[in-house]
Design an enzyme around this catalytic site. Structure first.
Site, short mmCIF file in Angstrom:
data_model
loop_
_atom_site.label_atom_id
_atom_site.label_comp_id
_atom_site.label_asym_id
_atom_site.label_seq_id
_atom_site.Cartn_x
_atom_site.Cartn_y
_atom_site.Cartn_z
N ALA A 1 0.82 -1.23 0.00
CA ALA A 1 0.00 0.00 0.00
C ALA A 1 0.84 1.26 0.00
O ALA A 1 0.35 2.34 -0.35
CB ALA A 1 -0.94 -0.01 1.20
N ARG B 1 11.96 -7.32 -10.19
CA ARG B 1 13.18 -7.93 -10.73
C ARG B 1 14.34 -6.95 -10.60
O ARG B 1 14.25 -5.80 -10.99
CB ARG B 1 12.97 -8.27 -12.21
CG ARG B 1 14.07 -9.16 -12.77
CD ARG B 1 14.14 -9.02 -14.26
NE ARG B 1 13.01 -9.61 -14.93
CZ ARG B 1 13.07 -10.73 -15.66
NH1 ARG B 1 14.19 -11.38 -15.77
NH2 ARG B 1 12.02 -11.16 -16.30
N ASN C 1 9.29 -14.10 -4.89
CA ASN C 1 7.87 -13.81 -4.73
C ASN C 1 7.11 -14.96 -4.09
O ASN C 1 6.14 -14.73 -3.37
CB ASN C 1 7.27 -13.38 -6.06
CG ASN C 1 7.64 -11.92 -6.31
OD1 ASN C 1 7.29 -11.05 -5.52
ND2 ASN C 1 8.40 -11.66 -7.37
N ASP D 1 -4.14 -5.72 -19.61
CA ASP D 1 -3.85 -6.15 -20.98
C ASP D 1 -5.11 -6.03 -21.84
O ASP D 1 -5.05 -5.61 -23.00
CB ASP D 1 -3.36 -7.61 -20.97
CG ASP D 1 -2.27 -7.81 -19.94
OD1 ASP D 1 -1.15 -7.34 -20.17
OD2 ASP D 1 -2.54 -8.39 -18.87
N HIS E 1 0.07 -13.12 -17.93
CA HIS E 1 0.34 -11.68 -17.96
C HIS E 1 1.84 -11.49 -18.21
O HIS E 1 2.62 -11.24 -17.30
CB HIS E 1 -0.07 -11.01 -16.65
CG HIS E 1 0.36 -9.57 -16.58
ND1 HIS E 1 -0.15 -8.60 -17.42
CD2 HIS E 1 1.27 -8.94 -15.81
CE1 HIS E 1 0.43 -7.45 -17.16
NE2 HIS E 1 1.31 -7.62 -16.19
#
Ligand code: NAD
Ligand code: LMR
Length: 340
Positions: free
Chosen positions: A13, A93, A106, A161, A189
């Site tokens: 956030a 990255r 992740n 997308d 994605h």
């Protein structure tokens, strides 16, 4: 009588997308103008101060629908009673990082967050993953929340997308974006995604393929534009934005996340949209993968339903299969690391 507030948890956030998201959620753009929200903001300790700054500004907006805000670095506190969770915070990255390093970093975030959702979220919780690699992060979070939360409550964002594809068509065909329906983003994605217009139509009754053929002077020219311009441009738009801005998309990503949750909660209206959902084997996608497909929602609390049974031509099928193969490789890499 005013309805009870909906608890919305936003991770990351204090970051850029978080900042763009919070004000729109609090303004009622995501859940409509009559549903009060309670915001729970999750950050890592270094990000807490930035989240606190955003909370000060939220207070200064005096949004009538904003019930209260809690900021924490503890996932169990952040997801306690969450009805909706937007998982934005992720490890970007860095220099020299390979895709497997990114997946591992992740997995170390989305595994524990999924487990916390499984432990303390509300029974009706729905989760959208924005942080990249979004599809595989959602897969990890869903696996970690099991068996307490059904896997199909987890989705990943491909609405950006989808909107990018609509935007490109609207520009070329000189029609308002709202007059274009039934575009589809298939797959991951990532740059392997397949933006597909073969089922898309315009408000004037023409198919998008007919309109492209008229606009470009023939079917071959339309095919060439789709192959050489449209598909790569949409699939690599994230990189184009990074090149232009010096950092990844923010306002458009936040907008897409708002629209993803809004349509899931309140219902899609004209045609379908795209979202990455947990596969039940539709279109031959291995069960359990989080793959983008065409979806609709009736806004009845049941979430997105897959539009199944659409056809592909051979080239479209090959593009889709290549993106699904990338999702399989990501899943296998995470499994090999013992994180799934
Ligand atoms: P950012 O770096 O500005 O913000 C990320 C925030 O996440 C930071 O404040 C960081 O402290 C926080 N964070 C890191 N680990 C965390 C954890 N374990 N728990 C809670 N918070 C944590 O990045 P951003 O621009 O806001 O982008 C966020 C993510 O969204 C990135 O992964 C980006 O690639 C992705 N993204 C996805 C899409 C999409 O369409 N799916 C589009 C744009 C960006
Ligand atoms: C985007 O699509 O804008 C984001 O996922 C950022 C990226 O790395 O492409």
């Amino acid at each position: 009588m005013a309805s009870a507030p909906t608890t919305v948890t936003v991770t990351g956030a204090g970051g850029q997308i978080g900042y763009a998201l919070l004000f729109r959620i609090a303004a009622g753009d995501m859940l409509g103008g009559s549903r009060p929200v309670r915001l729970r903001l999750l950050e890592i300790p270094q990000g807490v101060r930035a989240a606190e700054g955003a909370a000060l500004e939220l207070q200064d907006c005096a949004f009538p629908l904003l019930h209260d805000i809690e900021i924490t670095d503890d996932p169990l506190t952040a997801f306690n009673g969450a009805n909706i969770a937007l998982l934005v915070g992720a490890r970007p990255r860095g220099p020299g990082m390979e895709r497997a390093d990114l997946l591992a970093a992740n997995a170390g975030i989305f595994g524990p967050q999924g487990a916390a959702i499984g432990a303390v979220a509300a029974d009706d919780v729905r989760v959208v993953v924005v942080g990249n690699p979004a599809n595989t992060n959602a897969l990890i979070a869903a696996a970690s929340a099991a068996p307490h939360v059904p896997a199909d409550r987890f989705t990943a964002l491909t609405r950006l997308d989808h909107n990018r594809a609509v935007g490109q068509l609207a520009e070329l065909l000189e029609v308002p974006p709202g007059e274009i329906a039934d575009v589809i983003i298939w797959g991951n994605h990532s740059a392997t995604q397949f933006p597909d217009v073969s089922h898309a139509g315009l408000a004037d009754g023409r198919s998008v393929l007919e309109a492209l053929t008229e606009r470009l002077g023939g079917a071959d020219a339309a095919t060439a534009w789709l192959d050489d311009v449209f598909i790569p441009r949409v699939a690599k738009r994230g990189a184009e934005i990074i090149e232009a801005r010096g950092s990844s998309s923010v306002a458009s990503a936040a907008n897409a996340a708002i629209e993803h949750v809004r349509d899931e909660q309140l219902g899609t209206h004209r045609g379908w949209t795209s979202a990455a959902v947990v596969s039940r084997g539709e279109y031959g996608v291995p069960e359990g993968l989080v793959c983008s497909v065409p979806v609709v929602s009736r806004g009845d609390g049941e979430g997105y339903r897959v539009i199944d049974g659409l056809g592909f031509d051979a080239r479209g099928r090959a593009r889709f299969e290549a993106s699904v193969a990338e999702l399989v490789a990501e899943r296998d890499a995470v499994r090999a690391l013992g994180m799934l």
